[in-house]
Scaffold this motif. Structure first.
Motif, mmCIF file in Angstrom:
data_model
loop_
_atom_site.group_PDB
_atom_site.id
_atom_site.type_symbol
_atom_site.label_atom_id
_atom_site.label_comp_id
_atom_site.label_asym_id
_atom_site.label_seq_id
_atom_site.Cartn_x
_atom_site.Cartn_y
_atom_site.Cartn_z
ATOM 1 N N LEU A 147 3.000 0.796 -11.669
ATOM 2 C CA LEU A 147 3.437 1.719 -12.459
ATOM 3 C C LEU A 147 4.975 2.239 -12.244
ATOM 4 O O LEU A 147 5.656 2.465 -12.884
ATOM 5 C CB LEU A 147 2.549 2.953 -12.726
ATOM 6 C CG LEU A 147 1.159 2.675 -13.564
ATOM 7 C CD1 LEU A 147 0.205 3.654 -13.276
ATOM 8 C CD2 LEU A 147 1.219 2.169 -14.858
ATOM 9 N N LEU A 148 5.213 2.462 -10.754
ATOM 10 C CA LEU A 148 6.468 3.236 -10.443
ATOM 11 C C LEU A 148 7.418 2.096 -10.830
ATOM 12 O O LEU A 148 8.544 2.293 -11.290
ATOM 13 C CB LEU A 148 6.256 3.368 -8.789
ATOM 14 C CG LEU A 148 7.643 3.743 -8.451
ATOM 15 C CD1 LEU A 148 8.022 5.124 -8.739
ATOM 16 C CD2 LEU A 148 7.338 4.038 -6.763
ATOM 17 N N LEU B 222 -0.614 2.236 -8.925
ATOM 18 C CA LEU B 222 0.474 3.208 -8.956
ATOM 19 C C LEU B 222 1.838 2.811 -8.490
ATOM 20 O O LEU B 222 2.811 3.076 -9.090
ATOM 21 C CB LEU B 222 0.218 4.400 -7.864
ATOM 22 C CG LEU B 222 -1.121 5.325 -8.061
ATOM 23 C CD1 LEU B 222 -1.388 6.052 -6.954
ATOM 24 C CD2 LEU B 222 -0.680 6.423 -9.430
ATOM 25 N N SER B 223 1.776 1.607 -7.626
ATOM 26 C CA SER B 223 2.946 0.727 -7.155
ATOM 27 C C SER B 223 3.577 0.143 -8.370
ATOM 28 O O SER B 223 4.785 0.280 -8.786
ATOM 29 C CB SER B 223 2.758 0.153 -6.069
ATOM 30 O OG SER B 223 2.365 0.734 -4.918
ATOM 31 N N VAL C 208 -5.999 1.409 -6.332
ATOM 32 C CA VAL C 208 -5.458 2.437 -6.543
ATOM 33 C C VAL C 208 -4.026 2.428 -6.256
ATOM 34 O O VAL C 208 -2.908 2.852 -7.114
ATOM 35 C CB VAL C 208 -6.109 3.802 -6.277
ATOM 36 C CG1 VAL C 208 -5.272 4.905 -6.531
ATOM 37 C CG2 VAL C 208 -7.528 3.684 -6.843
ATOM 38 N N LEU C 209 -3.580 2.246 -4.918
ATOM 39 C CA LEU C 209 -2.086 2.356 -4.500
ATOM 40 C C LEU C 209 -1.361 1.016 -5.311
ATOM 41 O O LEU C 209 -0.328 1.263 -5.600
ATOM 42 C CB LEU C 209 -2.136 2.171 -3.298
ATOM 43 C CG LEU C 209 -2.553 3.175 -2.095
ATOM 44 C CD1 LEU C 209 -2.619 2.806 -0.923
ATOM 45 C CD2 LEU C 209 -1.998 4.348 -2.543
#
Length: 477
Positions: free
Chosen positions: A15-16, A12-13, A8-9
């Motif tokens: 995507l960022l 998200l990373s 998950v992280l």
């Protein structure tokens, strides 16, 4: 759990990183487009001003020289259409669809000076145009070709730089996510191991206080709870053992008084009543003895599971023992009792010197003796078979009989404390024999397996890992 959280992280990373990279690249494209547009519109206005003078004066020499100079410098074509002539420089063709459309719009006094955003992988040129003259009178049109290759090359370099920076930033974020995930989940994994250890051994080591503040507080709370549970379990076990031991003295004294009282009785009714009291005392003694042996067996099983969980055996290792010799001694010892009960015990095996197990010989004898006693007691007149054999890295000691046996539900309950089969209520016993055997087997790294013997009867198997052979992944003991 770590893989899920890290996944998950990581998403998200990434995507960022993609969002930030897209913002930077979009901003770069707009910046280059705006710079190019401002420069080319300025050139367009300058050419239009010179063309206006040429249209008024009727002399286009200066205009043509200006157009040729510009095209030679930038490699971009210019097309100027006046009322009496059309001037060209470069390779710009008025029949090109976008050029023809730009001329048509300029003739209507409409200017096209906006460029589409530059992309690094595009091709071809664009045009900007405007009219010559004033708002009330159009004297001609001017179209300027815009070569985007230079801007595309700059944007491509920026894309490569941003891509490398984004990859490095993403790697840094993933590394940080992995470290943060480990920092957060490490106490959780230790807590899970401590819970398993507490379940298996009744005690656990102190958890280190690391990770987020909430998990450090949870570790402290769990350690306190585990200490309290361990003390409670040990206190209960010690209480049972002490109570059983201490009760033996008054019961023994009571037994002595009853024996002396029986010597004073002479009437048959009194003797029968005294015999009944004596039988109940013997039953109490048997129960106390069973409880004491069970407490010892549970303590041994607890020590065995603790050593296995902590991977640090205390004391010297148990020397290998040949189960056949122990089985043979117990069979010889039980033969007289079996004969009085009308049963026969057959030793259906031969000695195999290479078949050895790591088991306390005294406790192995106690287990075999208990199984033989049960077979004799609850299968009177039956044929009893005792055997030792090897099975896939295991050494198996099996005591089987052809008596009535137990049903499937009864087999599942046979190792429960104080459980007795409904059909055995008239036979003396404490209901703890199988429980003691099971605990002693666990203490020595083995297990007790009860099953049906066809066509009828009971099979009790003690399964141990053979000495010198490590258990495989699917090994059950």
């Amino acid at each position: 759990m770590k893989a899920r959280v890290l996944g998950v992280l990581s998403v998200l990373s990434l995507l960022l990183v993609l969002v930030i990279s897209n913002v930077i690249l979009s901003s770069s494209s707009r910046e280059l487009t705006q710079q190019l547009q401002i420069n080319r519109v300025a050139s367009l206005n300058r050419i239009a001003l010179v063309a206006y003078d040429a249209a008024v004066d009727g002399d286009s020499t200066v205009l043509q020289r200006e157009m040729d100079t510009y095209s030679g410098l930038y490699g971009e074509g210019i097309l100027v259409r006046l009322q009496r002539e059309t001037l060209r420089s470069g390779a710009l063709d008025e029949n090109r669809p976008d050029v023809a459309e730009a001329l048509a719009r300029a003739s209507l006094n409409l200017s096209d000076t906006t460029l589409a955003p530059v992309t690094p992988f595009g091709s071809g040129t664009e045009v900007v145009s405007r009219s010559i003259g004033s708002a009330n009178q159009v004297l001609g049109e001017v179209v300027l070709e815009v070569n985007l290759d230079g801007a595309r090359q700059k944007l491509l370099h920026r894309w490569l730089f941003v891509g490398l920076a984004a990859a490095a930033f993403a790697a840094l974020l993933l590394l940080g996510a992995a470290r943060v995930t480990g920092w957060v989940l490490r106490p959780v994994h230790r807590l899970n191991e401590a819970v398993t250890e507490l379940k298996d051994t009744g005690r656990t080591s102190r958890l280190p206080e690391d990770g987020p503040p909430e998990l450090r507080e949870l570790s402290r709370s769990f350690t306190s709870m585990a200490d309290a549970v361990s003390e409670s379990i040990e206190s209960q076990r010690q209480l049972i053992a002490d109570a059983s031991h201490q009760l033996r003295n008054p019961v023994g004294a009571l037994r002595l008084r009853v024996d002396l009282l029986l010597l004073e009785l002479d009437r048959e009714r009194e003797l029968e009543a005294g015999a009944g009291v004596l039988a109940e005392l013997e039953r109490v003694e048997e129960i106390l003895d069973g409880v004491l042996r069970l407490a010892v067996a549970e303590h041994r099983a607890f020590e065995g599971s603790t050593r296995e969980a902590l991977r640090s055996p205390s004391g010297s290792a148990v020397p290998p023992v040949n189960p056949f010799s122990v089985l043979q001694e117990e069979v010889d010892r039980a033969q007289p009792v079996a004969q009085r009960a009308g049963s026969a015990i057959a030793l259906a095996t031969v000695e195999a010197a290479e078949l050895e197990i790591a088991c306390n010989p005294t406790e192995l004898a106690q287990m075999i003796g208990e199984l033989l006693t049960n077979a004799i007691k609850y299968s009177a007149g039956a044929a009893i078979t005792a055997a030792v054999h090897a099975e896939e890295g295991l050494a198996v000691v099996e005591i089987a009989d052809d008596g009535p046996g137990l049903s499937g539900d009864q087999l599942a309950s046979a190792t429960t404390r104080f459980w007795r089969a409904p059909g055995h209520s008239g036979i003396r016993g404490s209901g703890m024999g199988m429980t003691i055997v099971e605990k002693l087997a666990e203490a020595n790294g083995g297990r007790l397996v009860l099953g049906e013997r066809l066509p009828h009867g009971l099979s009790a198997r003690l399964e141990f890992n053979r000495a010198g052979i490590l258990p495989g992944p699917g090994a059950k003991p």
